[in-house]
Each structure stands twice: as structure tokens, then as C-alpha cells.
Design a protein around this motif. Structure first.
Motif, PDB file in Angstrom:
ATOM      1  N   PHE A 160      -0.051   5.941  -6.245  1.00 44.19           N
ATOM      2  CA  PHE A 160      -1.229   5.107  -6.015  1.00 44.19           C
ATOM      3  C   PHE A 160      -0.745   3.725  -5.567  1.00 44.19           C
ATOM      4  N   LYS A 161      -1.509   3.118  -4.667  1.00 46.59           N
ATOM      5  CA  LYS A 161      -1.112   1.816  -4.143  1.00 46.59           C
ATOM      6  C   LYS A 161      -2.327   0.907  -4.019  1.00 46.59           C
ATOM      7  N   SER A 162      -2.139  -0.351  -4.388  1.00 41.45           N
ATOM      8  CA  SER A 162      -3.166  -1.370  -4.216  1.00 41.45           C
ATOM      9  C   SER A 162      -2.987  -2.031  -2.849  1.00 41.45           C
ATOM     10  N   ILE A 198      -7.740   0.466  -4.129  1.00 39.53           N
ATOM     11  CA  ILE A 198      -6.686   1.339  -4.623  1.00 39.53           C
ATOM     12  C   ILE A 198      -6.739   2.643  -3.835  1.00 39.53           C
ATOM     13  N   PHE A 199      -5.577   3.045  -3.310  1.00 37.99           N
ATOM     14  CA  PHE A 199      -5.502   4.257  -2.508  1.00 37.99           C
ATOM     15  C   PHE A 199      -4.613   5.295  -3.186  1.00 37.99           C
ATOM     16  N   LEU A 200      -5.047   6.525  -3.091  1.00 41.55           N
ATOM     17  CA  LEU A 200      -4.287   7.678  -3.546  1.00 41.55           C
ATOM     18  C   LEU A 200      -3.524   8.220  -2.348  1.00 41.55           C
ATOM     19  N   TYR A 201      -2.210   8.381  -2.493  1.00 39.17           N
ATOM     20  CA  TYR A 201      -1.387   8.992  -1.450  1.00 39.17           C
ATOM     21  C   TYR A 201      -0.950  10.370  -1.933  1.00 39.17           C
ATOM     22  N   THR A 202      -1.216  11.386  -1.123  1.00 35.51           N
ATOM     23  CA  THR A 202      -0.804  12.740  -1.493  1.00 35.51           C
ATOM     24  C   THR A 202       0.625  12.995  -1.024  1.00 35.51           C
ATOM     25  N   ALA A 251       1.425  15.258   0.835  1.00 34.13           N
ATOM     26  CA  ALA A 251       1.332  15.664   2.242  1.00 34.13           C
ATOM     27  C   ALA A 251       1.116  14.470   3.169  1.00 34.13           C
ATOM     28  N   GLY A 252       1.027  13.257   2.607  1.00 39.23           N
ATOM     29  CA  GLY A 252       0.893  12.066   3.430  1.00 39.23           C
ATOM     30  C   GLY A 252      -0.536  11.607   3.651  1.00 39.23           C
ATOM     31  N   GLN A 253      -1.504  12.249   2.995  1.00 36.73           N
ATOM     32  CA  GLN A 253      -2.890  11.804   3.119  1.00 36.73           C
ATOM     33  C   GLN A 253      -3.117  10.544   2.282  1.00 36.73           C
ATOM     34  N   ARG A 254      -4.097   9.744   2.695  1.00 40.38           N
ATOM     35  CA  ARG A 254      -4.390   8.469   2.025  1.00 40.38           C
ATOM     36  C   ARG A 254      -5.890   8.361   1.835  1.00 40.38           C
ATOM     37  N   HIS A 255      -6.329   8.193   0.586  1.00 38.23           N
ATOM     38  CA  HIS A 255      -7.758   8.149   0.287  1.00 38.23           C
ATOM     39  C   HIS A 255      -8.038   7.056  -0.750  1.00 38.23           C
ATOM     40  N   PRO A 256      -9.126   6.312  -0.609  1.00 37.73           N
ATOM     41  CA  PRO A 256      -9.485   5.301  -1.615  1.00 37.73           C
ATOM     42  C   PRO A 256     -10.017   5.960  -2.879  1.00 37.73           C
ATOM     43  N   VAL A 257      -9.742   5.342  -4.016  1.00 40.69           N
ATOM     44  CA  VAL A 257     -10.265   5.818  -5.298  1.00 40.69           C
ATOM     45  C   VAL A 257     -10.985   4.669  -5.988  1.00 40.69           C
ATOM     46  N   GLU A 258     -11.946   5.012  -6.827  1.00 45.35           N
ATOM     47  CA  GLU A 258     -12.758   3.983  -7.482  1.00 45.35           C
ATOM     48  C   GLU A 258     -12.206   3.655  -8.862  1.00 45.35           C
ATOM     49  N   ARG A 260       2.868  -4.589  -9.667  1.00 49.01           N
ATOM     50  CA  ARG A 260       1.427  -4.856  -9.605  1.00 49.01           C
ATOM     51  C   ARG A 260       0.711  -4.044  -8.540  1.00 49.01           C
ATOM     52  N   LYS A 261       1.459  -3.346  -7.675  1.00 46.80           N
ATOM     53  CA  LYS A 261       0.840  -2.646  -6.558  1.00 46.80           C
ATOM     54  C   LYS A 261       0.981  -1.126  -6.598  1.00 46.80           C
ATOM     55  N   PHE A 262       1.969  -0.600  -7.323  1.00 53.50           N
ATOM     56  CA  PHE A 262       2.268   0.823  -7.241  1.00 53.50           C
ATOM     57  C   PHE A 262       2.319   1.500  -8.613  1.00 53.50           C
ATOM     58  N   ILE A 263       1.752   2.696  -8.676  1.00 55.72           N
ATOM     59  CA  ILE A 263       2.004   3.665  -9.741  1.00 55.72           C
ATOM     60  C   ILE A 263       2.590   4.887  -9.052  1.00 55.72           C
TER      61      ILE A 263
END
Length: 251
Positions: free
Chosen positions: A163-165, A170-174, A176-183, A203-206
Motif C-alpha cells: 500500500f502506498k500513500s 492510499i493506493f493498493l498495488y497488486t 500483478a502491477g495493478q493500482r487501485h485507491p482504497v478508502e 509514512r508512505k508505505f506498508i
């Protein structure tokens, strides 16, 4: 001074016993016990030790299951493979919590606490242990429902790389390289993700274990990572998180 070690990994138990022998030669390790069942039976049939070294997660259950069966309990030094996130907020309660692989200096401090511990802890202090038990046994999030275009898609946690801010979102990265916003915020994600699989490096990555492709030393006692999928910006483990990050990866 009598103690027992309850640990399901023989190598870890032997190492702990060797360290105790070096740091507290006056302490006699009466037994190494490797399961909830074995420890419960031993404690029922033998005099109660003055100290218990207790692994939190055993092959046949949790160390807490053993303590729940005791009317009275001696001081306990917990040992756990979970990272600091799993035990934060509880560090000041109980006798001590040691992260595996156990650091000799941490064990030395725990034994110093034990030597000063000459009374049974009040029963209300056991609330901290119960809170920790709930945290260790709670169910973590298994999937995320993400809106993709005009429909929703389900992403299993195992498909997530990190996950990246970015710019307040906040975006979820799969993987497979997909990128999607999460709430969710990163703070919220820390609470609902299993700390065995996810670690907040700054502060930006999990990140997940599988997303860490390369690790390089970096100045000021930090680490530089290459993630998979790759990021164009530098991904750095903050200095205050570096030690626990290494423990999390078992470096």
C-alpha cells in the motif's frame, strides 16, 4: 531460582536456555516444554516455577491457553516472533515481551526486571495480557472490495504487494502491477492487516514480505528497498523502523 521454557522450536528453546545460563547462572531451567498440552500437564504435576518463559504461539494453541488454566501464575516473560506492531501499547505491562530472535541485551534487561519483581502482580494487571491475547488471536482482513470503473472487484490479501500513500490518497498495488485507491488511511490499514504479513516501513508505505525484491544499506542507519512491482521513487525504511523491519524479515 526455578524457571521453565515453553517454546515449540527446540533450537529457539536451547538458545534461550544458553542465554539464561550466561546471564543468570543462579537460575535453574527445570524443563523445556514444547506444547500447550505438555506444559499444562507439567505445571499440574510439578511445583510452580518462579518464572515462565512463554512463547505466545505454539503448534497446538496459544501460550495464553496455558495461563488461562492456572489459578495463580508466576511472572511471565513472553517470547514472540511478531513484530513491534503486534505488541505496541503493551510494552509497559507484564514483566516483558521479547521479540525473536531474542537479543541478549533485551533478555538481560528482562532478567533485571525479574530480579526486582518480588511480589505477585495484582490481578487487574492481567488485563494487559488479555488485551494482548485478543490482539494475537483476532481475525485480520482477508480481502478488499475495490471499485474498478463501474463495478466492484474483490482482491485477496495474498494478491497485494503493498500500500502506498500518494497525494493524500492510499493506493493498493497488486503483485500483478495493478493500482487501485482504497478508502483507508495507513493507520487504519495497520490495525486490520496481519502484522506477520504486512509491515509499515515509513509514512508512505506498508509492504509485504514478497514485495521486497532487494535490500540495500543506506546512510543514517536506514535501508533502501527495491519493491516488486518497482517504484520510480526511492523506497526507504525509516531509521526508527529499521531494527523491527529486520526482525520482521528475520534478517
Amino acid at each position: 531460582m526455578r524457571a521453565v521454557i515453553i517454546e515449540d522450536e527446540s533450537i529457539a528453546a536451547n538458545r534461550l536456555q544458553d542465554l539464561v545460563g550466561q546471564l543468570a547462572p543462579e537460575m535453574e531451567i527445570k524443563a523445556q516444554l514444547h506444547s500447550v498440552a505438555q506444559a499444562t500437564a507439567w505445571l499440574e504435576q510439578n511445583p510452580m516455577p518462579e518464572l515462565i518463559f512463554l512463547d505466545i504461539q505454539l503448534n497446538d494453541g496459544y501460550g495464553f491457553d496455558i495461563l488461562d488454566g492456572l489459578q495463580e501464575h508466576p511472572p511471565v516473560i513472553f517470547t514472540t516472533a511478531y513484530n513491534e506492531y503486534a505488541i505496541r501499547g503493551f510494552k509497559y505491562n507484564g514483566l516483558d515481551y521479547l521479540l525473536k530472535p531474542i537479543d541478549k541485551r533485551d533478555l538481560e534487561q528482562a532478567l533485571k526486571k525479574f530480579r526486582k519483581f518480588d511480589v505477585q502482580p495484582p490481578r487487574e494487571d492481567w488485563t494487559a495480557v488479555q488485551n494482548l491475547k485478543q490482539m494475537m488471536t483476532k481475525t485480520y482482513k482477508k480481502r478488499f472490495m475495490i471499485k474498478v470503473g463501474n463495478q466492484y472487484s474483490s482482491f485477496k490479501v495474498g494478491d497485494i504487494a503493498y500500500f502506498k500513500s500518494e497525494d493524500g490518497l492510499i493506493f493498493l498495488y497488486t503483485q500483478a502491477g495493478q493500482r487501485h485507491p482504497v478508502e483507508y488511511t495507513l493507520d487504519q490499514l495497520e490495525e486490520i492487516l496481519d502484522p506477520v504479513d504486512f509491515f509499515r516501513i515509513n509514512r508512505k508505505f506498508i509492504v509485504t514480505v514478497d514485495s521486497v525484491a532487494e535490500i540495500h544499506t543506506y546512510f543514517n542507519s536506514r535501508l533502501l528497498l527495491r519493491l516488486d512491482p518497482n517504484q520510480t521513487e526511492q523506497v526507504i525504511v525509516s531509521r526508527e523502523r529499521t531494527t523491527n523491519f529486520k526482525r520482521w524479515l528475520d534478517l
